[in-house]
Design an enzyme around this catalytic site. Structure first.
Site, PDB file in Angstrom:
ATOM      1  N   HIS A   1      -5.863 -11.550   5.224  1.00 34.42           N
ATOM      2  CA  HIS A   1      -5.982 -11.435   3.780  1.00 34.42           C
ATOM      3  C   HIS A   1      -4.875 -12.511   3.032  1.00 34.42           C
ATOM      4  CE1 HIS A   1      -8.552  -8.017   4.697  1.00 34.42           C
ATOM      5  NE2 HIS A   1      -7.665  -7.217   4.826  1.00 34.42           N
TER       6      HIS A   1
ATOM      7  N   GLU B   1       0.860  -1.222   0.014  1.00 34.65           N
ATOM      8  CA  GLU B   1       0.031  -0.150  -0.014  1.00 34.65           C
ATOM      9  C   GLU B   1       0.852   1.225   0.108  1.00 34.65           C
ATOM     10  OE1 GLU B   1      -3.747  -0.322   2.437  1.00 34.65           O
ATOM     11  OE2 GLU B   1      -2.218  -1.451   3.683  1.00 34.65           O
TER      12      GLU B   1
ATOM     13  N   ASP C   1      -2.840  -7.348  10.900  1.00 33.99           N
ATOM     14  CA  ASP C   1      -3.766  -6.679  10.051  1.00 33.99           C
ATOM     15  C   ASP C   1      -4.038  -7.155   8.583  1.00 33.99           C
ATOM     16  OD1 ASP C   1      -5.477  -4.292   9.646  1.00 33.99           O
ATOM     17  OD2 ASP C   1      -4.105  -3.308   8.251  1.00 33.99           O
TER      18      ASP C   1
END
Ligand code: BG6
Length: 487
Positions: A239, A215, A234
């Site tokens: 994910h 990101e 996170d």
């Protein structure tokens, strides 16, 4: 226009939070306008502070204008959608404050109810308990839990056990929005509907697999949350692990929710637990320092608002090994970070080199074939192959070409992951949600790494904001004679 789906009440706890405004309400606006959410269904947001209906509508309008993609907000459509909006004040800890919600829900006691807990995980159990005390949990109720559920296996068990006192496992929808992304679902289509891919998908043909979620943004005002979690909790525990499962799992016997989830959990249980020396050699953790983003200077993780001292990683890279027949000897390299050079999420399947090259002496080397599945910023699937450079040259010369496997998009509006997933909860289809055993198996593996890091087996590295991460991540993969795919 599609046939409308189940009539239901959707209750968003934390209805004025960031997720609700950025993702949930825009998704419901689209579902309603595209005919997937019956116009009689209600979207009930809970808030802490009382406001008039008009103020609420004005607030939602402005947030939709801000967060819907360009051109998607249409006043006429909003006028229809706003009829579905309701707001009610609930203070999660105060039993009496649920009275308003009770009154509202009892107007339609037979409807399906989707309780979306868009709150900190610490409130999950409490809200479920309150709903049960007010007799607001029925056979037709479902509860949606946002990730990460807990900070480790132990705390996730506490939360899940509490929720499961009031809801059955079949009513619990643990959301991981990556599973709602179209390209992620396409992994299954690609693997299980193409004969030519099927026999190649194993350690005989695949050299290694890379999964990157990079990101360019920082923690975006979410310091309070992020500093408690970091990149592994996170992003990686959920994910990236889910992406790994879809790439590595065996073909399920059907697309039924439990068949798919049974196969995913088998992968998670086959992950090789790391020893302290593995942690030292196969993991990298790092924090960003000041640098730049989109040409603008940005402060480091410890220099922005909020955090001054912290051992929370904003970047992690790991080599993961799967101990089973299909993947023995095929490493999976995972990395994820904030404030990286560019936003880029992709899965790279790198095939082995040809056993022998007849072109070797003729000035043309053969690059390994790769299947590159890009999730962001633009979804695409590319197969990297070799072919001949056209022309009459005496010696045959080769070039790398890319075969695009993208389906043309014949849609006015491309649904966001949250649209897909909210619709699945409305339809009571849990296939794309995480079952309890998946969450636990993923924590079991990540806990070992996190405990090793807590014991300082691996030093915290740093990287400048706006770069590709620390050099240690390059060394991690270079040590195995490989390199990151950074095209
Ligand atoms: C969330 C994380 O789950 O996913 C965020 O909590 C992260 O930190 C986000 O930014 C990334 O989602 P996407 O879909 O933009 O890749």
């Amino acid at each position: 226009m599609n046939a409308t789906e189940n009539l239901c009440d959707i209750i968003i706890f934390g209805g004025h939070g960031d997720l609700a405004f950025r993702k949930l309400l825009p998704a419901l606006y689209h579902l309603s306008n595209d005919g997937y959410l019956d116009h009689r269904s209600r979207v009930i947001t809970t808030t802490k502070v009382a406001m008039s209906k008009e103020e609420h509508i004005t607030l939602v309008r402005s947030k939709l204008q801000e967060f819907l993609s360009e051109g998607s907000f249409v006043e006429e459509k909003f006028m229809r959608f706003k009829e579905q909006l309701q707001m009610v004040v609930v203070n999660f800890k105060d039993k009496q404050s649920y009275q308003g919600l009770k009154d509202l829900l009892e107007e339609h006691p037979d409807r399906d109810r989707v309780n979306y807990l868009s709150t900190a995980p610490d409130f999950f159990g409490l809200i479920c308990k309150m709903l049960s005390r007010w007799e607001l949990v029925s056979e037709k109720s479902r509860v949606v839990l946002e990730k990460p559920i807990g900070r480790d296996l132990k705390s996730s068990r506490v939360i899940n056990n509490e929720v499961l006192k009031y809801f059955k496992e079949s009513q619990v929808y643990r959301i991981d929005h990556y599973l709602g992304k179209d390209t992620v679902q396409n992994i299954m289509a690609l693997r299980f509907s193409n004969r030519f891919i099927m026999p190649l998908w194993d350690s005989n043909n695949i050299d290694h697999i890379q999964i990157t979620v990079a990101e360019s943004v920082g923690v975006e005002g979410r310091w309070g949350y992020y500093d408690q979690y970091g990149a592994v909790r996170d992003m990686i525990q959920n994910h990236l692990m889910q992406l790994l499962c879809l790439v590595a799992m065996e073909p399920p016997c059907s697309l039924e929710a439990d068949s798919v989830r049974d196969e995913k959990v088998k992968v998670l249980r086959s992950l090789r637990l790391m020893s302290p020396s593995d942690i030292e050699q196969k993991t990298v953790r790092a924090q960003y320092t000041h640098g730049s983003s989109d040409g603008e200077p940005v402060p480091g993780y410890l220099e922005g608002e909020g955090v001054r001292e912290s051992m929370t990683e904003t970047f992690a890279a790991l080599r993961v090994d799967i101990d089973n027949w299909r993947w023995n000897g095929v490493p999976f390299y995972l990395r994820s970070g904030k404030r990286m050079q560019r936003r880029n999420s992709e899965i790279v399947i790198q095939f082995k080199t040809m056993p022998y090259s007849i072109f070797a002496n003729k000035g043309s080397c053969i690059s390994e074939n790769k299947l590159v599945i890009t999730l962001q910023p633009k979804e695409s699937i590319q197969l990297k192959l070799m072919n001949k450079i056209p022309g009459l040259s005496e010696q045959m010369r080769l070039q790398k070409v890319s075969l695009e496997l993208n389906a043309p998009l014949n849609m006015e509006h491309k649904p966001d992951a949250y649209e897909r997933l909210l619709l699945d909860v409305i339809r009571a289809n849990p296939t794309l949600f995480m079952r309890l055993d998946e969450v636990e198996a993923a924590w079991k593996w990540t806990d070992v790494v996190l405990e090793g890091w807590a014991d300082n087996i691996v030093q915290m590295k740093s990287y400048s904001a706006g770069t590709d991460g620390p050099s240690a991540a390059i060394q991690l993969i270079a040590r195995d004679g490989r390199s990151w795919h950074d095209e």
